[in-house]
Design a protein around this motif. Structure first.
Motif, PDB file in Angstrom:
ATOM      1  N   TYR A  79      -9.909   1.811  41.354  1.00 19.42           N
ATOM      2  CA  TYR A  79     -10.496   1.600  40.005  1.00 19.42           C
ATOM      3  C   TYR A  79     -10.669   2.797  39.146  1.00 19.42           C
ATOM      4  CZ  TYR A  79     -10.857  -3.388  41.629  1.00 19.42           C
ATOM      5  OH  TYR A  79     -10.790  -4.388  42.008  1.00 19.42           O
ATOM      6  N   SER A  80     -10.411   2.921  38.139  1.00 13.53           N
ATOM      7  CA  SER A  80     -10.852   3.728  36.999  1.00 13.53           C
ATOM      8  C   SER A  80     -12.509   3.793  36.721  1.00 13.53           C
ATOM      9  CB  SER A  80     -10.075   4.227  35.801  1.00 13.53           C
ATOM     10  OG  SER A  80     -10.214   2.903  35.014  1.00 13.53           O
ATOM     11  N   ILE A  81     -12.903   4.981  36.233  1.00 11.98           N
ATOM     12  CA  ILE A  81     -14.219   4.969  35.682  1.00 11.98           C
ATOM     13  C   ILE A  81     -14.535   3.853  34.533  1.00 11.98           C
ATOM     14  CG2 ILE A  81     -16.225   6.176  34.656  1.00 11.98           C
ATOM     15  CD1 ILE A  81     -15.345   8.654  36.165  1.00 11.98           C
ATOM     16  N   ALA A  82     -13.630   3.839  33.727  1.00  6.68           N
ATOM     17  CA  ALA A  82     -13.652   2.706  32.359  1.00  6.68           C
ATOM     18  C   ALA A  82     -13.763   1.407  33.196  1.00  6.68           C
ATOM     19  CB  ALA A  82     -12.479   3.127  31.773  1.00  6.68           C
ATOM     20  N   ALA A  83     -12.590   1.277  33.844  1.00  8.61           N
ATOM     21  CA  ALA A  83     -12.627  -0.209  34.463  1.00  8.61           C
ATOM     22  C   ALA A  83     -13.978  -0.501  35.297  1.00  8.61           C
ATOM     23  CB  ALA A  83     -11.423  -0.341  35.599  1.00  8.61           C
ATOM     24  N   LEU A  84     -14.685   0.133  35.764  1.00  2.00           N
ATOM     25  CA  LEU A  84     -15.696  -0.020  36.583  1.00  2.00           C
ATOM     26  C   LEU A  84     -17.131  -0.197  35.553  1.00  2.00           C
ATOM     27  CD1 LEU A  84     -15.788   2.626  39.587  1.00  2.00           C
ATOM     28  CD2 LEU A  84     -15.530  -0.018  39.583  1.00  2.00           C
ATOM     29  N   ARG A  85     -17.013   0.355  34.408  1.00  2.00           N
ATOM     30  CA  ARG A  85     -18.016   0.305  33.627  1.00  2.00           C
ATOM     31  C   ARG A  85     -17.838  -0.937  32.673  1.00  2.00           C
ATOM     32  NH1 ARG A  85     -21.809   3.872  35.294  1.00  2.00           N
ATOM     33  NH2 ARG A  85     -21.111   6.099  35.316  1.00  2.00           N
ATOM     34  N   ALA A  86     -16.523  -1.490  32.656  1.00  7.05           N
ATOM     35  CA  ALA A  86     -16.315  -2.584  31.519  1.00  7.05           C
ATOM     36  C   ALA A  86     -16.424  -3.931  32.511  1.00  7.05           C
ATOM     37  CB  ALA A  86     -14.952  -2.369  30.965  1.00  7.05           C
ATOM     38  N   ALA A  87     -16.375  -5.012  31.733  1.00  8.62           N
ATOM     39  CA  ALA A  87     -16.241  -6.304  32.443  1.00  8.62           C
ATOM     40  C   ALA A  87     -15.054  -6.523  33.170  1.00  8.62           C
ATOM     41  CB  ALA A  87     -16.459  -7.411  31.308  1.00  8.62           C
ATOM     42  N   PRO A  88     -15.237  -7.249  34.511  1.00  4.99           N
ATOM     43  CA  PRO A  88     -16.394  -8.038  34.826  1.00  4.99           C
ATOM     44  C   PRO A  88     -17.348  -7.246  35.881  1.00  4.99           C
ATOM     45  CG  PRO A  88     -14.478  -8.556  36.135  1.00  4.99           C
ATOM     46  CD  PRO A  88     -14.032  -7.581  35.157  1.00  4.99           C
ATOM     47  N   HIS A  89     -17.200  -5.807  36.021  1.00  3.86           N
ATOM     48  CA  HIS A  89     -17.590  -5.365  37.093  1.00  3.86           C
ATOM     49  C   HIS A  89     -19.049  -4.751  36.467  1.00  3.86           C
ATOM     50  CE1 HIS A  89     -13.842  -5.469  38.716  1.00  3.86           C
ATOM     51  NE2 HIS A  89     -13.233  -4.373  38.037  1.00  3.86           N
ATOM     52  N   PHE A  90     -19.073  -4.216  35.458  1.00  5.88           N
ATOM     53  CA  PHE A  90     -20.256  -3.512  34.815  1.00  5.88           C
ATOM     54  C   PHE A  90     -21.102  -2.711  35.643  1.00  5.88           C
ATOM     55  CE2 PHE A  90     -19.682  -7.694  32.399  1.00  5.88           C
ATOM     56  CZ  PHE A  90     -19.637  -6.952  31.422  1.00  5.88           C
ATOM     57  N   LEU A  91     -20.663  -1.662  36.109  1.00  6.51           N
ATOM     58  CA  LEU A  91     -21.338  -0.688  37.018  1.00  6.51           C
ATOM     59  C   LEU A  91     -22.683  -0.091  36.296  1.00  6.51           C
ATOM     60  CD1 LEU A  91     -21.514   0.814  39.809  1.00  6.51           C
ATOM     61  CD2 LEU A  91     -20.185   2.689  38.593  1.00  6.51           C
ATOM     62  N   PRO A  92     -23.745  -0.143  36.764  1.00  4.86           N
ATOM     63  CA  PRO A  92     -24.937   0.389  35.923  1.00  4.86           C
ATOM     64  C   PRO A  92     -24.659   1.876  35.302  1.00  4.86           C
ATOM     65  CG  PRO A  92     -25.622  -0.718  37.732  1.00  4.86           C
ATOM     66  CD  PRO A  92     -24.191  -0.651  38.108  1.00  4.86           C
ATOM     67  N   SER A  93     -24.906   2.156  34.177  1.00  5.14           N
ATOM     68  CA  SER A  93     -24.757   3.303  33.402  1.00  5.14           C
ATOM     69  C   SER A  93     -25.686   4.398  34.009  1.00  5.14           C
ATOM     70  CB  SER A  93     -24.934   3.184  31.801  1.00  5.14           C
ATOM     71  OG  SER A  93     -26.198   2.697  31.473  1.00  5.14           O
ATOM     72  N   ILE A  94     -26.770   3.932  34.547  1.00  2.56           N
ATOM     73  CA  ILE A  94     -27.574   4.939  35.123  1.00  2.56           C
ATOM     74  C   ILE A  94     -27.084   5.693  36.298  1.00  2.56           C
ATOM     75  CG2 ILE A  94     -29.693   3.898  34.512  1.00  2.56           C
ATOM     76  CD1 ILE A  94     -29.932   2.667  37.311  1.00  2.56           C
ATOM     77  N   ILE A  95     -25.924   5.365  36.970  1.00  2.00           N
ATOM     78  CA  ILE A  95     -25.185   6.000  37.922  1.00  2.00           C
ATOM     79  C   ILE A  95     -24.128   6.727  37.363  1.00  2.00           C
ATOM     80  CG2 ILE A  95     -23.397   5.756  39.816  1.00  2.00           C
ATOM     81  CD1 ILE A  95     -24.873   3.226  40.525  1.00  2.00           C
ATOM     82  N   PRO A  96     -24.487   8.189  37.293  1.00  2.00           N
ATOM     83  CA  PRO A  96     -23.373   9.290  36.452  1.00  2.00           C
ATOM     84  C   PRO A  96     -22.026   9.093  36.972  1.00  2.00           C
ATOM     85  CG  PRO A  96     -24.870  10.126  37.978  1.00  2.00           C
ATOM     86  CD  PRO A  96     -25.309   8.974  38.115  1.00  2.00           C
ATOM     87  N   ASP A  97     -21.054   9.603  36.023  1.00  2.00           N
ATOM     88  CA  ASP A  97     -19.745   9.487  36.327  1.00  2.00           C
ATOM     89  C   ASP A  97     -19.415  10.439  37.547  1.00  2.00           C
ATOM     90  OD1 ASP A  97     -19.489   7.790  34.368  1.00  2.00           O
ATOM     91  OD2 ASP A  97     -18.509   9.115  32.918  1.00  2.00           O
ATOM     92  N   GLU A  98     -20.211  11.485  37.808  1.00  2.00           N
ATOM     93  CA  GLU A  98     -19.724  12.564  38.802  1.00  2.00           C
ATOM     94  C   GLU A  98     -20.266  12.125  40.188  1.00  2.00           C
ATOM     95  OE1 GLU A  98     -23.810  13.871  36.817  1.00  2.00           O
ATOM     96  OE2 GLU A  98     -21.694  13.151  36.154  1.00  2.00           O
ATOM     97  N   LYS A  99     -20.898  10.754  40.262  1.00  2.00           N
ATOM     98  CA  LYS A  99     -21.157  10.071  41.480  1.00  2.00           C
ATOM     99  C   LYS A  99     -20.264   9.178  41.841  1.00  2.00           C
ATOM    100  CE  LYS A  99     -24.751  12.589  42.862  1.00  2.00           C
ATOM    101  NZ  LYS A  99     -24.798  13.060  44.141  1.00  2.00           N
ATOM    102  N   ILE A 100     -19.142   8.953  41.127  1.00  2.77           N
ATOM    103  CA  ILE A 100     -18.005   8.110  41.254  1.00  2.77           C
ATOM    104  C   ILE A 100     -16.768   8.774  41.765  1.00  2.77           C
ATOM    105  CG2 ILE A 100     -16.622   6.356  40.462  1.00  2.77           C
ATOM    106  CD1 ILE A 100     -18.511   5.949  38.280  1.00  2.77           C
TER     107      ILE A 100
END
Length: 290
Positions: A79-100
């Motif tokens: 998965y891409s970062i954008a896909a993880l942030r968007a529906a239906p996954h909704f990865l919390p934004s408090i987790i910074p991108d560099e930790k993905i």
């Protein structure tokens, strides 16, 4: 991840954390593995993200602790970062991108991910151990240098070699780095010579019980450590996780498994030891990713 256990009693912390882990039954699609304060949530991204949020709430309500997003790592190879942030996954934004991460992560000191990630991880670890071996050389006592190397530093590689197939060609650079650093210790122990005879080098890497220094090259440990770890997983994991029963078939079922008789040292009676020969094409993958 990212919580502080109750030191110096990690066993008590494990008992305190168990009620939190039991609540994860409400996420049947997620596979939960915990070791003290290291908790791994494996599952579909949407479910894993909800389970992570629920874990933070339970930590606060039951243990009065906070989950630190800056120490939480996400491994999402498909998965891409954008896909993880968007529906239906909704990865919390408090987790910074560099930790993905998409190629791999470190779990309890072991690399989990692609072969390239494992090679980089192992190479960096070998370089770190080589630096430690060089630092030991600053000690004025040769005896202390030898003891620190024999009893401590050379064992730093064993845990890593239990998690990767260190005998594979991909890890040759790491092997060379480690062996060269270990040979450097031997050279420091013989400062009055310009070079070492091959017999002397062999003696340095001979077991103590046979009159050697007891140092062990990479190849002396790699295959034995990996096979021992695999055998333990094949025997133990199915009883704890029945779904993994077919993931780790017994080594004796491999097409290349053979037994080889060996003779005892000196005039002692012959004995038999089972040797395991596993060619690379038939070696099963410990983990696979979509």
């Amino acid at each position: 991840r990212g919580i502080i256990p109750l030191q110096p009693y990690p066993g008590l912390y494990c008992l305190a954390l168990q009620p939190v882990l039991n609540r994860f039954q409400e996420f049947p699609s997620c596979f939960i593995v915990a070791y003290c304060d290291d908790v791994q949530i494996v599952g579909p991204p949407a479910d894993a993200a909800r389970a992570l949020e629920r874990y933070g709430v339970l930590l606060h309500d039951i243990l009065q602790q906070e989950l630190r997003p800056d120490k939480t790592t996400v491994f999402a190879p498909s998965y891409s970062i954008a896909a993880l942030r968007a529906a239906p996954h909704f990865l919390p934004s408090i987790i910074p991108d560099e930790k993905i991460h998409f190629d791999g992560i470190r779990v309890l000191g072991c690399p989990v991910g692609t072969t390239d990630f494992k090679v980089r991880f192992v190479t960096d670890t070998a370089s770190s151990i080589a630096t430690d071996l060089a630092t030991v050389g600053l000690c004025p006592s040769l005896h202390v240098q030898y003891i620190l190397t024999l009893k401590s530093l050379q064992h730093s590689i064993t845990h890593l070699l239990r998690s990767v197939n260190g005998g594979a060609p991909a890890f040759h650079r790491a092997q060379t780095t480690y062996d060269t650093a270990l040979l450097g210790v031997v050279r420091r122990l013989t400062p009055l010579t310009d070079s070492l005879h091959p017999i002397s080098t062999s003696l340095a890497f001979t077991a103590l019980r046979h009159g050697g220094l007891g140092l062990r090259r990479w190849a002396d440990v790699a295959d034995a450590a990996f096979v021992a770890s695999y055998s333990h997983c094949a025997a133990a994991l199915p009883s704890h996780y029945p779904s993994l029963a077919t993931t780790f078939p017994p080594i004796s079922s491999f097409p290349t498994y053979t037994t080889t008789p060996l003779r005892g040292v000196g005039s002692g009676p012959p004995f038999h030891l089972s040797l395991i020969h596993i060619s690379e094409p038939t070696r099963p993958r410990l983990m696979s990713y979509a």
